[in-house]
Enzyme design. Structure first.
Site, PDB file in Angstrom:
ATOM      1  N   HIS A   1       0.824  -1.208   0.000  1.00 56.22           N
ATOM      2  CA  HIS A   1       0.000   0.000   0.000  1.00 56.22           C
ATOM      3  C   HIS A   1       0.865   1.267   0.000  1.00 56.22           C
ATOM      4  CE1 HIS A   1       1.024   0.907   4.187  1.00 56.22           C
ATOM      5  NE2 HIS A   1       0.936  -0.404   4.395  1.00 56.22           N
ATOM      6  N   GLY A   2       0.256   2.401  -0.301  1.00 55.75           N
ATOM      7  CA  GLY A   2       0.949   3.680  -0.268  1.00 55.75           C
ATOM      8  C   GLY A   2       1.190   4.163   1.157  1.00 55.75           C
ATOM      9  N   GLU A   3       1.996   5.196   1.265  1.00 61.76           N
ATOM     10  CA  GLU A   3       2.316   5.766   2.586  1.00 61.76           C
ATOM     11  C   GLU A   3       1.057   6.240   3.305  1.00 61.76           C
ATOM     12  OE1 GLU A   3       5.540   9.018   3.929  1.00 61.76           O
ATOM     13  OE2 GLU A   3       3.711   9.875   3.035  1.00 61.76           O
TER      14      GLU A   3
ATOM     15  N   GLN B   1       2.687  -0.287  12.086  1.00 66.87           N
ATOM     16  CA  GLN B   1       1.309  -0.428  11.630  1.00 66.87           C
ATOM     17  C   GLN B   1       1.062  -1.852  11.159  1.00 66.87           C
ATOM     18  OE1 GLN B   1      -1.501   2.643   9.182  1.00 66.87           O
ATOM     19  NE2 GLN B   1       0.385   2.071   8.193  1.00 66.87           N
ATOM     20  N   GLY B   2       0.364  -2.610  11.971  1.00 70.59           N
ATOM     21  CA  GLY B   2       0.005  -3.965  11.612  1.00 70.59           C
ATOM     22  C   GLY B   2      -1.482  -4.025  11.315  1.00 70.59           C
TER      23      GLY B   2
ATOM     24  N   GLU C   1      -1.798  -7.335   7.226  1.00 75.05           N
ATOM     25  CA  GLU C   1      -0.446  -7.324   7.758  1.00 75.05           C
ATOM     26  C   GLU C   1      -0.380  -8.203   9.007  1.00 75.05           C
ATOM     27  OE1 GLU C   1       2.540  -7.354   7.484  1.00 75.05           O
ATOM     28  OE2 GLU C   1       3.219  -5.287   7.218  1.00 75.05           O
TER      29      GLU C   1
END
Length: 210
Positions: free
Chosen positions: A9-11, A21-22, A85
């Site tokens: 994914h993007g920032e 970030q999970g 994730e």
């Protein structure tokens, strides 16, 4: 033969704040949106037959932007929780520097580069030190990713050649390399935002396409 175009994914907002970030989620930043659209333009000559994302906002946003600049706007996005994730337990949204240092300390001072070669140990350490009870074992992570790719492959086998876009996450992508191309894993450092990797399914086996 099925070609899987696997994209991170993007920032996101949490990424820009330097937070782990999970399963925690946040929207794309302006830069995240920009790079997702740029990737869509790069893939303009690729006709996708299906698109799958995790059930996170950041993955779905990235997919929509890729499709909008790729010309596949009519393609339905199929969300699957198995593409999430890793769950980081009580390390969710922790500062990246603290998260990396703690994992390194738990594994005896292992460097970040070495952590890529020890994914099962990393997951085990996160589980061992988690106080929430929600962190996943490496077996659980591997099983859900293997099952979702098997299901995606089998549901698209009726096409002689299918191009499947998959938007997922950094450690999930590293796990795919561990499962399907372990010899390539040592060369992978950081999976950048909107980085893309191609995996092939030939009807029997998944493998990485250079």
């Amino acid at each position: 033969m099925i070609s899987f175009y696997v994209v991170r994914h993007g920032e996101t907002l949490l990424n820009s704040l330097g937070r782990a970030q999970g399963w925690s989620d946040s929207p794309l930043t302006a830069n995240g949106k920009k790079t997702a659209m740029e990737l869509g333009t790069e893939l303009k000559e690729t006709a996708f037959h299906a698109i799958y994302t995790s059930d996170t906002m950041r993955a779905e946003q990235t997919a929509k932007l890729i499709l909008s600049s790729n010309g596949n706007v009519s393609l339905k996005i199929q969300k699957d929780i198995r593409l999430r994730e890793w769950c980081l337990g009580n390390m969710e949204a922790e500062q990246n520097s603290i998260f990396s240092q703690r994992v390194s300390d738990w594994l005896g001072g292992t460097s970040f580069a070495q952590l890529n070669r020890r994914l099962p140990d990393v997951a085990a350490a996160i589980c061992q030190h988690d106080t929430t009870g929600v962190a996943e074992s490496f077996a659980d992570i591997s099983n859900r990713l293997k099952s979702v790719f098997t299901d995606m492959a089998q549901s698209n086998l009726h096409n002689a050649h299918s191009n499947i876009l998959v938007v997922t996450h950094a450690f999930a992508i590293k796990t795919l390399f561990y499962l399907f191309a372990p010899e390539k894993l040592p060369a992978i450092d950081k999976v950048k935002h909107t980085a893309i990797f191609q995996f092939i399914y030939d009807g029997n086996t998944f493998f990485f396409q250079e």
